[in-house]
Motif scaffolding. Structure first.
Motif, PDB file in Angstrom:
ATOM      1  N   ILE A 110      95.772  70.816 116.155  1.00 49.59           N
ATOM      2  CA  ILE A 110      95.697  71.993 115.283  1.00 49.59           C
ATOM      3  C   ILE A 110      94.376  72.712 115.557  1.00 49.59           C
ATOM      4  CG2 ILE A 110      95.589  72.776 112.866  1.00 49.59           C
ATOM      5  CD1 ILE A 110      98.353  71.809 113.667  1.00 49.59           C
ATOM      6  N   ASN A 111      93.298  71.941 115.651  1.00 52.94           N
ATOM      7  CA  ASN A 111      92.003  72.465 116.076  1.00 52.94           C
ATOM      8  C   ASN A 111      91.228  71.272 116.639  1.00 52.94           C
ATOM      9  OD1 ASN A 111      90.982  71.035 113.838  1.00 52.94           O
ATOM     10  ND2 ASN A 111      91.295  72.828 112.519  1.00 52.94           N
ATOM     11  N   LEU A 117     101.267  60.552 107.109  1.00 50.99           N
ATOM     12  CA  LEU A 117     100.669  61.378 106.051  1.00 50.99           C
ATOM     13  C   LEU A 117     101.701  62.336 105.466  1.00 50.99           C
ATOM     14  CD1 LEU A 117      97.738  61.464 105.032  1.00 50.99           C
ATOM     15  CD2 LEU A 117      97.478  63.607 106.290  1.00 50.99           C
ATOM     16  N   GLY A 118     102.675  62.712 106.272  1.00 53.32           N
ATOM     17  CA  GLY A 118     103.701  63.633 105.794  1.00 53.32           C
ATOM     18  C   GLY A 118     104.872  63.663 106.753  1.00 53.32           C
ATOM     19  N   ALA A 119     105.921  64.367 106.327  1.00 55.37           N
ATOM     20  CA  ALA A 119     107.138  64.413 107.143  1.00 55.37           C
ATOM     21  C   ALA A 119     107.784  65.788 107.068  1.00 55.37           C
ATOM     22  CB  ALA A 119     108.128  63.351 106.671  1.00 55.37           C
ATOM     23  N   ILE A 120     108.521  66.111 108.119  1.00 53.57           N
ATOM     24  CA  ILE A 120     109.420  67.264 108.096  1.00 53.57           C
ATOM     25  C   ILE A 120     110.842  66.722 108.066  1.00 53.57           C
ATOM     26  CG2 ILE A 120     110.341  69.202 109.430  1.00 53.57           C
ATOM     27  CD1 ILE A 120     107.592  69.820 110.384  1.00 53.57           C
ATOM     28  N   LEU A 135     103.669  72.203 106.380  1.00 60.59           N
ATOM     29  CA  LEU A 135     103.460  70.826 105.914  1.00 60.59           C
ATOM     30  C   LEU A 135     101.971  70.561 105.687  1.00 60.59           C
ATOM     31  CD1 LEU A 135     104.389  67.916 105.309  1.00 60.59           C
ATOM     32  CD2 LEU A 135     104.287  67.458 107.772  1.00 60.59           C
ATOM     33  N   MET A 136     101.135  71.024 106.621  1.00 58.90           N
ATOM     34  CA  MET A 136      99.687  70.801 106.488  1.00 58.90           C
ATOM     35  C   MET A 136      99.143  71.467 105.211  1.00 58.90           C
ATOM     36  SD  MET A 136      98.588  68.924 108.845  1.00 58.90           S
ATOM     37  CE  MET A 136     100.104  68.076 108.875  1.00 58.90           C
ATOM     38  N   VAL A 137      99.598  72.694 104.974  1.00 64.23           N
ATOM     39  CA  VAL A 137      99.143  73.416 103.775  1.00 64.23           C
ATOM     40  C   VAL A 137      99.581  72.652 102.524  1.00 64.23           C
ATOM     41  CG1 VAL A 137      99.446  75.548 102.440  1.00 64.23           C
ATOM     42  CG2 VAL A 137      99.091  75.659 104.921  1.00 64.23           C
ATOM     43  N   CYS A 159      97.426  69.642 102.011  1.00 61.61           N
ATOM     44  CA  CYS A 159      96.107  70.033 101.477  1.00 61.61           C
ATOM     45  C   CYS A 159      96.217  70.333  99.983  1.00 61.61           C
ATOM     46  CB  CYS A 159      95.574  71.263 102.211  1.00 61.61           C
ATOM     47  SG  CYS A 159      95.062  70.889 103.890  1.00 61.61           S
ATOM     48  N   THR A 160      97.306  71.005  99.574  1.00 64.46           N
ATOM     49  CA  THR A 160      97.501  71.326  98.156  1.00 64.46           C
ATOM     50  C   THR A 160      97.602  70.037  97.343  1.00 64.46           C
ATOM     51  OG1 THR A 160      98.789  73.224  98.883  1.00 64.46           O
ATOM     52  CG2 THR A 160      98.950  72.665  96.561  1.00 64.46           C
ATOM     53  N   LEU A 161      98.385  69.083  97.846  1.00 62.54           N
ATOM     54  CA  LEU A 161      98.541  67.809  97.131  1.00 62.54           C
ATOM     55  C   LEU A 161      97.201  67.086  97.023  1.00 62.54           C
ATOM     56  CD1 LEU A 161     101.892  66.429  98.623  1.00 62.54           C
ATOM     57  CD2 LEU A 161     101.546  67.540  96.411  1.00 62.54           C
ATOM     58  N   ALA A 162      96.441  67.107  98.124  1.00 65.56           N
ATOM     59  CA  ALA A 162      95.146  66.419  98.127  1.00 65.56           C
ATOM     60  C   ALA A 162      94.205  67.065  97.115  1.00 65.56           C
ATOM     61  CB  ALA A 162      94.544  66.454  99.529  1.00 65.56           C
TER      62      ALA A 162
END
Ligand SMILES: Nc1nc2c(ncn2[C@@H]2O[C@H](COP(=O)(O)OP(=O)(O)OP(=O)(O)O)[C@@H](O)[C@H]2O)c(=O)[nH]1
Ligand SMILES: [Mg+2]
Length: 206
Positions: free
Chosen positions: A88-89, A117-120, A193-195, A198-201
């Motif tokens: 991503i960066n 950490l997450g899923a699609i 998903l990343m956003v 971040c919102t959940l965190a």
């Protein structure tokens, strides 16, 4: 051989061989969904490295056991997992794991979800019912997910709200459409998903 004089002995690992560049953080993301929804296609489309795939040809031996591709032209299926990577960066690198879609390999999902950490959740609107099992497993493992509808041209299109209701998803779970063959489209699904993560965190730290 005198290893003390050897370049190999003193140089250490080359930066290009290291799994993670210095200072970077690796995150495991899972692409999951039923048979033929486009998981392998998505990992391959978005990965910056040649993806690892475990495709095997579907044969007569699977008739009555495996899902059949019908007239779609798909003649292989994932028998273990897909693996790819996208940066991503410089600080954030996503490791992408695609699950197998044939039900006899679903026992592998729990191992693949481990540490994610997450899923699609990739959806084909012609076979939405598969998603219930997928979503239940993610919820059991507390893996946050977004739902990405892979827009096959021959698949029916429904308003997002209708799909959300059909999948019994809460308002907070992001839903996006994507074309699993298109790199930019897959990247956008990953970014959503990343956003969301971040919102959940941020909510957890309040
Ligand atoms: N038209 C269209 N075809 C797609 C799309 N995504 C995938 N395909 C095609 O649909 C087929 C399904 O692709 P796969 O990526 O193998 O699906 P999968 O979910 O990995 O399948 P399994 O691992 O067997 O469960 C392939 O032939 C793709 O070329 C899409 O967005 N649009
Ligand atoms: Mg696959």
């Amino acid at each position: 051989m005198d290893y003390a004089d050897s370049d190999l002995a003193t140089a250490g690992p080359r930066a290009t061989d290291m799994l993670l560049p210095h200072g970077a953080r690796g995150v495991k993301i899972v692409i999951v969904g039923g048979f033929g929804v486009g998981k392998t296609t998505m990992v391959g489309a978005v990965s910056e490295i040649p993806p690892l795939t475990t495709e095997e040809t579907m044969t007569q031996a699977g008739v009555g056991i495996d899902h059949n591709p019908g007239a779609s032209g798909k003649n292989t299926t994932t028998v273990a997992m897909d693996f790819g990577r996208i940066s991503i960066n410089q600080e954030l690198i996503l490791y992408l794991f695609g699950t197998p879609g044939q039900e006899r390999f679903w026992f592998l999902w729990n191992g693949i979800f481990e540490g994610a950490l997450g899923a699609i959740v990739l959806v084909d609107t012609r076979r939405i019912e598969v998603c219930f099992e997928v979503i239940t497993r993610l919820e059991d493992r507390r893996v946050p997910f977004v739902v990405a509808v892979n827009t096959f041209p021959e698949a029916p299109q429904y308003p997002v709200d209708e799909l959300r209701t059909a999948l019994a998803l809460s308002e907070s779970v992001p839903m996006v459409t994507c074309d699993a063959r298109d790199r930019a489209s897959c990247r956008d699904a990953l970014l959503s998903l990343m956003v969301y993560l971040c919102t959940l965190a941020a909510q957890e730290t309040v």
